[in-house]
Design a protein around this motif. Structure first.
Motif, mmCIF file in Angstrom:
data_model
loop_
_atom_site.group_PDB
_atom_site.id
_atom_site.type_symbol
_atom_site.label_atom_id
_atom_site.label_comp_id
_atom_site.label_asym_id
_atom_site.label_seq_id
_atom_site.Cartn_x
_atom_site.Cartn_y
_atom_site.Cartn_z
ATOM 1 N N MET A 178 0.826 -1.203 0.000
ATOM 2 C CA MET A 178 0.000 0.000 0.000
ATOM 3 C C MET A 178 0.864 1.259 0.000
ATOM 4 O O MET A 178 1.987 1.274 0.512
ATOM 5 C CB MET A 178 -0.914 0.012 1.228
ATOM 6 N N GLU A 179 0.302 2.320 -0.577
ATOM 7 C CA GLU A 179 1.028 3.584 -0.669
ATOM 8 C C GLU A 179 0.061 4.753 -0.608
ATOM 9 O O GLU A 179 -1.125 4.613 -0.884
ATOM 10 C CB GLU A 179 1.813 3.638 -1.985
ATOM 11 N N ASP A 180 0.589 5.888 -0.186
ATOM 12 C CA ASP A 180 -0.117 7.165 -0.236
ATOM 13 C C ASP A 180 0.856 8.138 -0.877
ATOM 14 O O ASP A 180 1.598 8.840 -0.199
ATOM 15 C CB ASP A 180 -0.514 7.614 1.163
ATOM 16 N N VAL A 181 0.874 8.150 -2.189
ATOM 17 C CA VAL A 181 1.873 8.910 -2.941
ATOM 18 C C VAL A 181 1.825 10.397 -2.641
ATOM 19 O O VAL A 181 2.876 11.031 -2.439
ATOM 20 C CB VAL A 181 1.733 8.646 -4.454
ATOM 21 N N PRO A 182 0.637 11.047 -2.571
ATOM 22 C CA PRO A 182 0.630 12.486 -2.249
ATOM 23 C C PRO A 182 1.318 12.821 -0.932
ATOM 24 O O PRO A 182 1.939 13.865 -0.800
ATOM 25 C CB PRO A 182 -0.870 12.821 -2.203
ATOM 26 N N LYS A 183 1.194 11.925 0.049
ATOM 27 C CA LYS A 183 1.834 12.163 1.348
ATOM 28 C C LYS A 183 3.249 11.603 1.418
ATOM 29 O O LYS A 183 3.945 11.775 2.424
ATOM 30 C CB LYS A 183 0.990 11.550 2.462
ATOM 31 N N GLY A 184 3.656 10.889 0.364
ATOM 32 C CA GLY A 184 4.990 10.317 0.360
ATOM 33 C C GLY A 184 5.157 9.158 1.309
ATOM 34 O O GLY A 184 6.253 8.922 1.835
ATOM 35 N N GLU A 185 4.081 8.393 1.543
ATOM 36 C CA GLU A 185 4.123 7.280 2.487
ATOM 37 C C GLU A 185 3.871 5.969 1.760
ATOM 38 O O GLU A 185 3.102 5.913 0.796
ATOM 39 C CB GLU A 185 3.060 7.450 3.575
ATOM 40 N N ALA A 186 4.539 4.903 2.212
ATOM 41 C CA ALA A 186 4.331 3.587 1.615
ATOM 42 C C ALA A 186 4.731 2.513 2.612
ATOM 43 O O ALA A 186 5.517 2.754 3.528
ATOM 44 C CB ALA A 186 5.141 3.442 0.329
ATOM 45 N N ASP A 187 4.171 1.320 2.431
ATOM 46 C CA ASP A 187 4.590 0.160 3.206
ATOM 47 C C ASP A 187 5.651 -0.588 2.414
ATOM 48 O O ASP A 187 5.443 -0.926 1.244
ATOM 49 C CB ASP A 187 3.392 -0.743 3.511
ATOM 50 N N CYS A 188 6.779 -0.846 3.080
ATOM 51 C CA CYS A 188 7.982 -1.305 2.372
ATOM 52 C C CYS A 188 8.533 -2.606 2.929
ATOM 53 O O CYS A 188 9.754 -2.832 2.894
ATOM 54 C CB CYS A 188 9.054 -0.215 2.443
ATOM 55 N N GLY A 189 7.691 -3.464 3.466
ATOM 56 C CA GLY A 189 8.148 -4.752 3.945
ATOM 57 C C GLY A 189 9.136 -4.626 5.092
ATOM 58 O O GLY A 189 8.874 -3.979 6.098
ATOM 59 N N VAL A 190 10.325 -5.229 4.933
ATOM 60 C CA VAL A 190 11.335 -5.220 5.988
ATOM 61 C C VAL A 190 12.042 -3.875 6.094
ATOM 62 O O VAL A 190 12.906 -3.686 6.962
ATOM 63 C CB VAL A 190 12.389 -6.330 5.756
ATOM 64 N N PHE A 191 11.669 -2.924 5.245
ATOM 65 C CA PHE A 191 12.270 -1.593 5.292
ATOM 66 C C PHE A 191 11.351 -0.556 5.932
ATOM 67 O O PHE A 191 11.602 0.640 5.830
ATOM 68 C CB PHE A 191 12.664 -1.137 3.876
ATOM 69 N N GLY A 192 10.291 -1.004 6.583
ATOM 70 C CA GLY A 192 9.423 -0.081 7.301
ATOM 71 C C GLY A 192 8.080 0.124 6.634
ATOM 72 O O GLY A 192 7.834 -0.322 5.509
ATOM 73 N N GLY A 193 7.203 0.822 7.344
ATOM 74 C CA GLY A 193 5.873 1.090 6.832
ATOM 75 C C GLY A 193 5.043 1.801 7.882
ATOM 76 O O GLY A 193 5.566 2.278 8.888
ATOM 77 N N TRP A 194 3.732 1.862 7.648
ATOM 78 C CA TRP A 194 2.821 2.556 8.556
ATOM 79 C C TRP A 194 1.661 1.639 8.918
ATOM 80 O O TRP A 194 1.035 1.044 8.040
ATOM 81 C CB TRP A 194 2.262 3.809 7.917
ATOM 82 N N PRO A 195 1.320 1.533 10.193
ATOM 83 C CA PRO A 195 0.155 0.728 10.582
ATOM 84 C C PRO A 195 -1.137 1.140 9.890
ATOM 85 O O PRO A 195 -1.943 0.281 9.520
ATOM 86 C CB PRO A 195 0.088 0.943 12.100
ATOM 87 N N PHE A 196 -1.353 2.451 9.695
ATOM 88 C CA PHE A 196 -2.615 2.863 9.074
ATOM 89 C C PHE A 196 -2.723 2.352 7.639
ATOM 90 O O PHE A 196 -3.812 2.033 7.164
ATOM 91 C CB PHE A 196 -2.795 4.386 9.148
ATOM 92 N N LEU A 197 -1.584 2.258 6.928
ATOM 93 C CA LEU A 197 -1.615 1.675 5.581
ATOM 94 C C LEU A 197 -1.813 0.163 5.655
ATOM 95 O O LEU A 197 -2.438 -0.428 4.768
ATOM 96 C CB LEU A 197 -0.324 2.006 4.833
ATOM 97 N N ALA A 198 -1.296 -0.459 6.710
ATOM 98 C CA ALA A 198 -1.518 -1.897 6.894
ATOM 99 C C ALA A 198 -3.003 -2.196 7.076
ATOM 100 O O ALA A 198 -3.512 -3.194 6.546
ATOM 101 C CB ALA A 198 -0.719 -2.407 8.091
ATOM 102 N N TYR A 199 -3.717 -1.342 7.821
ATOM 103 C CA TYR A 199 -5.163 -1.531 7.954
ATOM 104 C C TYR A 199 -5.825 -1.482 6.572
ATOM 105 O O TYR A 199 -6.725 -2.276 6.274
ATOM 106 C CB TYR A 199 -5.790 -0.435 8.820
ATOM 107 N N GLN A 200 -5.372 -0.555 5.746
ATOM 108 C CA GLN A 200 -5.954 -0.413 4.408
ATOM 109 C C GLN A 200 -5.661 -1.649 3.554
ATOM 110 O O GLN A 200 -6.506 -2.077 2.753
ATOM 111 C CB GLN A 200 -5.419 0.850 3.741
ATOM 112 N N TYR A 201 -4.465 -2.227 3.743
ATOM 113 C CA TYR A 201 -4.157 -3.467 3.016
ATOM 114 C C TYR A 201 -5.130 -4.571 3.410
ATOM 115 O O TYR A 201 -5.667 -5.288 2.553
ATOM 116 C CB TYR A 201 -2.724 -3.930 3.281
ATOM 117 N N VAL A 202 -5.377 -4.749 4.714
ATOM 118 C CA VAL A 202 -6.263 -5.821 5.168
ATOM 119 C C VAL A 202 -7.676 -5.586 4.645
ATOM 120 O O VAL A 202 -8.384 -6.536 4.273
ATOM 121 C CB VAL A 202 -6.256 -5.943 6.702
ATOM 122 N N MET A 203 -8.091 -4.326 4.594
ATOM 123 C CA MET A 203 -9.401 -4.005 4.000
ATOM 124 C C MET A 203 -9.451 -4.469 2.552
ATOM 125 O O MET A 203 -10.421 -5.111 2.124
ATOM 126 C CB MET A 203 -9.642 -2.495 4.076
#
Length: 405
Positions: free
Chosen positions: A202-227
């Protein structure tokens, strides 16, 4: 208490490799000394030995305790040098924190602070700012209890170990979802962290945020992935294998579908596709009834956070964790200039709060579940000062919202 070297090593080994430090005070004067950027009272400690011979013997004991085996002598020699430097660092931290927080050897002692930051922690980032409708509105109508803890109410699963991978964000998100599932009256269940690490691109390109596996990520994007995915497998069906250092049962992680190289950087150059999300994910094994419908954020007011912790359940939070590598016990309260609240690099799970009275006065704290194994810290947990936004602990608080069933 004055100990010989032999007795000192034996004492430390029996106390879980933790040196004991006590402030040296007199009735007439309390002497303060400026060392580095800290001001602290002189202390008397049964310190870790820093000379090479004594440190080497302690290193051998430490290797046996933590089942450390290195591929060759050159690697082991390098690790010992790091270990010896960490002894000095831990001794220094114990003096600077005056016994209010104690630090000690643990399984991370062969990693330099730089390696720890680049391997276990995530790249530093500012807390995200969400749309107003994402935030839960406070409905506090009375005083909150003086203390609260979800760990004794069957809402928190056992402490896990993320290993040498920046996957804390997935552990934090899954910990929150596990709590939400239990809050619905369901049996406490361990859900799959590895599914998030392997499959969440998952990613939020306008905010410059993404989930990157073993390189980090954001819980809120993880929720969106599960959705988007429609559910989660359990830990037993899709077990954690990232970051476990080549031990049996580990995996060579492939980038998740949709992995954003611009926001995440280049993926690991080699992976085993037979161990990838595409191969391993089985939607037929999604846990029955578990669906994420939405997610919410909580504002930075720590009274509001305490309120929502009680109302919603365990919450995903993030902080600057640079100085936590060797945390052992106590309320973590570093100066702001060494724990910048704007530089978040670790995601964890907020499970409770309380206050502690000691010779240093009364301090309010948050109780946090970490993902560095049950031997780290206070049986896998740590406490951090509550009420001052310490290390940014209040800046990225979120929770999944599960669909009713």
């Amino acid at each position: 208490m004055k100990l010989s070297y032999h007795r000192t090593v034996t004492f430390i080994a029996r106390k879980d490799h933790l040196p004991q430090c006590f402030p040296r005070m007199t009735f007439r004067i309390l002497i303060f000394v400026l060392v580095g950027a800290f001001i602290y009272p002189l202390t008397r400690c049964d310190k870790y030995p820093e000379d090479k011979g004594s440190a080497f013997q302690l290193f051998q004991d430490w290797k046996r305790e933590h089942n450390k085996v290195y591929r060759n002598h050159v690697i082991e020699s390098g690790k010992f040098k790091v270990f010896q430097e960490n002894l000095k660092l831990i001794n220094d931290l114990n003096v600077k924190f005056q016994g209010k927080t104690t630090f000690g050897l643990n399984h991370l002692a062969d990693m330099s602070p730089r390696e720890f930051s680049s391997t276990v922690l995530m790249p530093k980032r500012r807390a995200p700012v969400f749309e107003k409708e994402r935030y839960v509105r406070s409905s506090l109508s009375g005083a909150l209890p003086d203390s609260f803890d979800w760990t004794n109410q069957s809402k928190v699963t056992a402490v896990k170990d993320q290993g040498a991978a920046g996957s804390c964000w997935a552990f934090s998100a899954i910990g929150n979802i596990e709590g939400q599932w239990a809050m619905m009256g369901k049996p406490l269940t361990n859900f799959s962290v590895e599914q998030i690490v392997d499959c969440d691109g998952m990613e939020d390109v306008p905010k410059g945020e993404a989930d990157c596996g073993v390189f980090g990520g954001w819980p809120f994007l993880a929720y969106q992935y599960v959705m988007k995915a429609g559910g989660l497998e359990t830990w037993e069906d899709y077990w954690y294998c990232s970051g476990l250092g080549g031990a049996p049962g580990t995996c060579e992680v492939c980038p998740a579908p949709g992995y954003n190289t611009t926001l995440c950087g280049p993926p690991i150059p080699y992976c085993n596709m037979s161990q990838s999300c595409v191969t391993k994910l089985d939607v037929n094994k999604f846990h029955p009834g578990l669906k994420v419908a939405s997610w919410k954020a909580i504002d930075q007011n720590e009274t509001s956070i305490a309120e929502q912790l009680i109302k919603l359940g365990p919450l995903s939070v993030a902080l600057n964790a640079e100085l936590l590598q060797f945390y052992h016990h106590g309320i973590f309260d570093p100066p702001t200039f060494v724990c910048d609240p704007k530089n978040l690099d670790h995601a964890v799970l907020l499970v409770g709060y309380g206050s502690e009275k000691s010779i240093f006065g009364t301090k309010d704290y948050w109780k946090i579940k970490n993902s560095w194994g049950p031997k780290w810290g206070e049986k896998g947990y740590f406490r951090i000062l509550r009420g001052q936004g310490k290390c940014g602990i209040n800046t990225a608080v979120t929770s999944a919202v599960l669909a009713p069933n």
